[in-house]
Scaffold this motif. Structure first.
Motif, PDB file in Angstrom:
ATOM      1  N   UNK A  83       2.643  10.928  -1.530  1.00 31.96           N
ATOM      2  CA  UNK A  83       2.953  10.390  -3.617  1.00 31.96           C
ATOM      3  C   UNK A  83       1.718  11.361  -4.002  1.00 31.96           C
ATOM      4  N   UNK A  84       0.490  11.572  -3.542  1.00 28.69           N
ATOM      5  CA  UNK A  84      -1.003  12.450  -4.369  1.00 28.69           C
ATOM      6  C   UNK A  84      -1.333  11.823  -5.114  1.00 28.69           C
ATOM      7  N   UNK A  85      -0.934   9.993  -5.729  1.00 33.08           N
ATOM      8  CA  UNK A  85      -1.906   9.600  -6.744  1.00 33.08           C
ATOM      9  C   UNK A  85      -2.348   8.907  -5.855  1.00 33.08           C
ATOM     10  N   UNK A  86      -3.150   8.376  -5.397  1.00 34.64           N
ATOM     11  CA  UNK A  86      -4.616   7.450  -4.912  1.00 34.64           C
ATOM     12  C   UNK A  86      -5.971   8.836  -4.736  1.00 34.64           C
ATOM     13  N   UNK A  87      -6.418   7.859  -5.730  1.00 31.89           N
ATOM     14  CA  UNK A  87      -7.636   9.419  -5.700  1.00 31.89           C
ATOM     15  C   UNK A  87      -8.594   7.572  -5.578  1.00 31.89           C
ATOM     16  N   UNK A 102     -20.256   4.709   3.884  1.00 30.77           N
ATOM     17  CA  UNK A 102     -20.524   5.119   5.649  1.00 30.77           C
ATOM     18  C   UNK A 102     -18.948   5.476   5.009  1.00 30.77           C
ATOM     19  N   UNK A 103     -18.168   6.581   5.728  1.00 36.43           N
ATOM     20  CA  UNK A 103     -16.469   6.592   6.144  1.00 36.43           C
ATOM     21  C   UNK A 103     -16.560   5.693   7.665  1.00 36.43           C
ATOM     22  N   UNK A 162       1.491  -2.274   6.993  1.00 38.82           N
ATOM     23  CA  UNK A 162       1.469  -2.683   8.058  1.00 38.82           C
ATOM     24  C   UNK A 162       1.645  -1.320   9.155  1.00 38.82           C
ATOM     25  N   UNK A 163       3.395  -0.516   8.523  1.00 38.30           N
ATOM     26  CA  UNK A 163       3.545   0.818   9.082  1.00 38.30           C
ATOM     27  C   UNK A 163       2.578   1.948   8.931  1.00 38.30           C
ATOM     28  N   UNK A 164       1.530   1.586   7.899  1.00 36.93           N
ATOM     29  CA  UNK A 164       0.916   2.389   7.019  1.00 36.93           C
ATOM     30  C   UNK A 164      -0.699   2.331   7.741  1.00 36.93           C
ATOM     31  N   UNK A 165      -0.851   1.716   8.304  1.00 35.14           N
ATOM     32  CA  UNK A 165      -1.896   1.327   8.941  1.00 35.14           C
ATOM     33  C   UNK A 165      -2.753   0.066   9.003  1.00 35.14           C
ATOM     34  N   UNK A 166      -2.632  -0.719   7.966  1.00 35.43           N
ATOM     35  CA  UNK A 166      -2.796  -1.990   7.277  1.00 35.43           C
ATOM     36  C   UNK A 166      -2.907  -3.030   8.132  1.00 35.43           C
ATOM     37  N   UNK A 167      -3.721  -4.551   7.961  1.00 34.39           N
ATOM     38  CA  UNK A 167      -3.814  -4.908   9.391  1.00 34.39           C
ATOM     39  C   UNK A 167      -3.442  -6.510   8.216  1.00 34.39           C
ATOM     40  N   UNK A 204     -13.418   2.442   5.870  1.00 31.87           N
ATOM     41  CA  UNK A 204     -13.548   3.035   4.580  1.00 31.87           C
ATOM     42  C   UNK A 204     -12.388   4.055   4.773  1.00 31.87           C
ATOM     43  N   UNK A 205     -12.773   5.006   5.956  1.00 33.14           N
ATOM     44  CA  UNK A 205     -11.740   5.546   6.317  1.00 33.14           C
ATOM     45  C   UNK A 205     -10.504   5.482   6.306  1.00 33.14           C
ATOM     46  N   UNK A 206     -10.145   4.271   7.212  1.00 27.17           N
ATOM     47  CA  UNK A 206      -9.023   4.284   7.271  1.00 27.17           C
ATOM     48  C   UNK A 206      -8.128   2.951   5.944  1.00 27.17           C
ATOM     49  N   UNK A 207      -8.931   3.100   5.745  1.00 21.79           N
ATOM     50  CA  UNK A 207      -8.565   1.988   4.160  1.00 21.79           C
ATOM     51  C   UNK A 207      -8.231   3.589   3.205  1.00 21.79           C
ATOM     52  N   UNK A 208      -9.086   4.709   3.251  1.00 22.52           N
ATOM     53  CA  UNK A 208      -8.395   6.149   2.469  1.00 22.52           C
ATOM     54  C   UNK A 208      -7.408   6.828   3.185  1.00 22.52           C
TER      55      UNK A 208
END
Length: 543
Positions: free
Chosen positions: A410-414, A423-424, A457-462, A485-489
């Motif tokens: 979707x490319x809405x996230x910045x 740090x990442x 959850x499918x995209x990696x959240x817990x 933070x890298x996982x959040x992005x």
């Protein structure tokens, strides 16, 4: 619209066309090698289950290592992985040729070589299949998957017969030598291919985390789980015909390696016919109906082959399962690809291959054992009954129909500007989103949030949760965790256009003057981890 229904549309794209032609040559060699290995096993071993294990030894590593290969395909250069796999199989094939020429092969050593070749296939396949979506547009993808099946089955229709003739004339070592030469064409084509580089500022996921993300995506995708289960059942039951065909050729119809090759060729001719009819059948029938007919076709053919003592009857009977094989497996493959965004397609395909080839490996061993103890005719009859069970399963777990989901990012996230210097690898990150929801909208809101939970959850959240403020009941707070933070992005970048429809519907229910408010926090412990221990006795204060 023509590209969507034309089987030949993928050939308009040069990269796909070049690598497809090179794969055709490589597949010829692989099929010739398979004939040589299967027939050599009948020569050096009297055990019928050892003959069936030739196919199992090729399928087993695909089951065992495809998930790792899928994670690598999504995180590393797919072209490099494919080149590595091809060079590895070249070395193994040359070594196998030398051992066969020097008459050093034993049954277990032959199985070891075929297992190693299967390891190369396991590394290559997820990268190759995931790369198809990079070579052709999304609307051409079903046709490209079908064309891949056509290519393989063109070689299946001619390669085994040629392989049988080569084995009859020059022995298995000659077949292995031809396979060794076949790798060079594909290696050359891959060296010339310059895929577009992916610009990713995020660090690569570790192998364990990539596997976990892929597993989480598949588990939270009911359609994909359905496909995996049906592919497993199909692999177990349908593997009987190919696994026992060398025994059928030798014992039931009293043939030799050329007979076996011609029979495999008939299977391949049927597969080509099925592939060419694939698009037309999908227009007229549901996916589930095609799969049920594939099970029924295999069941009928297995029964006929088990009862036949005529080479001609058996050869013609093999046309039907050939068509059913490509119809079912290409449909499974296409469904997985169309249900999966690009960031995880390699892993999703690897799970599919694990299910399908796990079924083939387990089924090949099972039917080999049953053939050894009960006879090949009874084993084929039992496999026919197992295929009918596959039809019955479809009454309860129908395969999903193709849906036109937009799985582009979707490319809405910045990434927000932060006042902390993260740090990442910093984390864990806790995210909270506040919504203001009117009482009359609560039922619809909860329905949408249930879908949002699956997407998160499918995209990696817990640790996803939804909470309601007791003092201000119109306030609802969604919360979830990511490890770093890298996982959040990465989690937010994975959102697709189809997912955005759920997010937009939730935003329309929000009654605040501004949009839902997001909070991003990093967890910090007030007690150092090593000191966070309950002491049974008070510490000695004198030291």
């Amino acid at each position: 619209m023509p590209d969507r229904i034309s089987t030949l549309a993928p050939f308009r794209h040069q990269t796909f066309r070049t690598i497809w032609i090179a794969s055709l040559a490589s597949n010829f060699g692989s099929l010739i090698q398979a004939v040589g290995a299967a027939w050599m096993m009948t020569s050096i071993s009297e055990s019928q289950d050892m003959v069936a294990l030739v196919q199992a030894s090729t399928a087993l590593p695909i089951m065992l290592f495809s998930m790792i290969a899928g994670a690598l395909a999504d995180n590393f250069n797919r072209r490099s992985l494919m080149l590595t796999a091809q060079v590895f199989m070249l070395v193994v094939s040359i070594t196998l040729t030398v051992f066969a020429y020097l008459d050093l092969l034993t049954p277990w050593l032959l199985l070891a070589f075929t297992f190693l070749l299967g390891c190369g296939v396991a590394l290559n396949n997820p990268s190759w299949q995931a790369s198809v979506g990079d070579m052709v547009p999304r609307e051409v993808l079903p046709a490209a998957v079908t064309i891949n099946s056509v290519g393989f089955n063109i070689t299946r229709s001619l390669g085994p017969a040629i392989g049988g003739a080569i084995v009859a004339a020059g022995g298995a070592a000659a077949a292995f030598a031809v396979n060794s030469c076949s790798y060079f064409t594909l290696i050359y084509a891959l060296l010339r291919w310059k895929p577009e580089k992916r610009d990713d500022v995020l660090p690569r996921e570790t192998l364990l985390r990539a596997l976990s993300a892929g597993f989480g995506y598949v588990v939270m995708s009911p359609n994909i789980l359905n496909v995996l289960f049906r592919a497993l059942v199909f692999g177990i039951s349908a593997s009987a015909i190919l696994a026992l065909l060398p025994i059928v050729a030798r014992d039931l119809v009293s043939g030799g390696p050329l007979t076996y090759g011609i029979m495999l060729g008939a299977f391949g001719v049927g597969a080509i016919a099925g592939a060419m009819a694939n698009s037309r059948l999908r227009e007229k029938m549901s996916s589930e109906m095609i799969v049920r007919l594939s099970f029924l076709g295999f069941a009928a053919s297995a029964a006929v082959i088990g009862l036949s003592s005529s080479a001609w009857v058996t050869t013609f009977a093999l046309l039907v399962p050939g068509a059913c094989w490509v119809l079912a497996l290409s449909l499974f493959n296409t469904t997985v690809q169309l249900s999966t965004p690009r960031w995880v397609v390699g892993r999703a395909l690897s799970f599919y291959q694990t299910a399908a080839f796990g079924g083939i490996a387990g089924g090949s061993w099972l039917w080999g054992v049953l053939s050894e103890t009960l006879g090949v005719s009874i084993a084929l009859t039992l496999s026919s009954l197992a295929m009918l069970v596959g039809v019955v399963i479809g009454l309860r777990l129908a395969l999903p129909q193709f849906v036109d989901l937009n799985l582009d990012p979707v490319n809405r996230f910045s990434a927000p500007s932060l006042r902390l210097d993260l740090q990442m690898r910093s984390g864990p990150i806790v995210s909270l989103v506040d919504y203001t929801i009117a009482d009359e909208d609560v039922p619809e809101f909860l329905t949408l949030m249930s879908r949002r939970r699956r997407i998160r959850i499918r995209d990696g959240a817990r640790q996803w949760a939804l909470m309601r403020d007791l003092e201000h009941p119109e306030i609802w707070t969604e919360t979830y965790h990511t490890a770093t933070w890298a996982d959040y992005v990465r989690h937010n970048q994975r959102r697709t256009q189809a997912d955005a429809e759920v997010w937009d519907a939730i935003r329309r229910l929000h009654r605040g003057e501004e949009g839902p408010r997001a909070h991003r926090m990093i967890e910090r412990q007030t007690i150092p981890p090593r000191n966070d221990v309950f002491h049974k006795s008070p510490p000695d204060l004198h030291h």
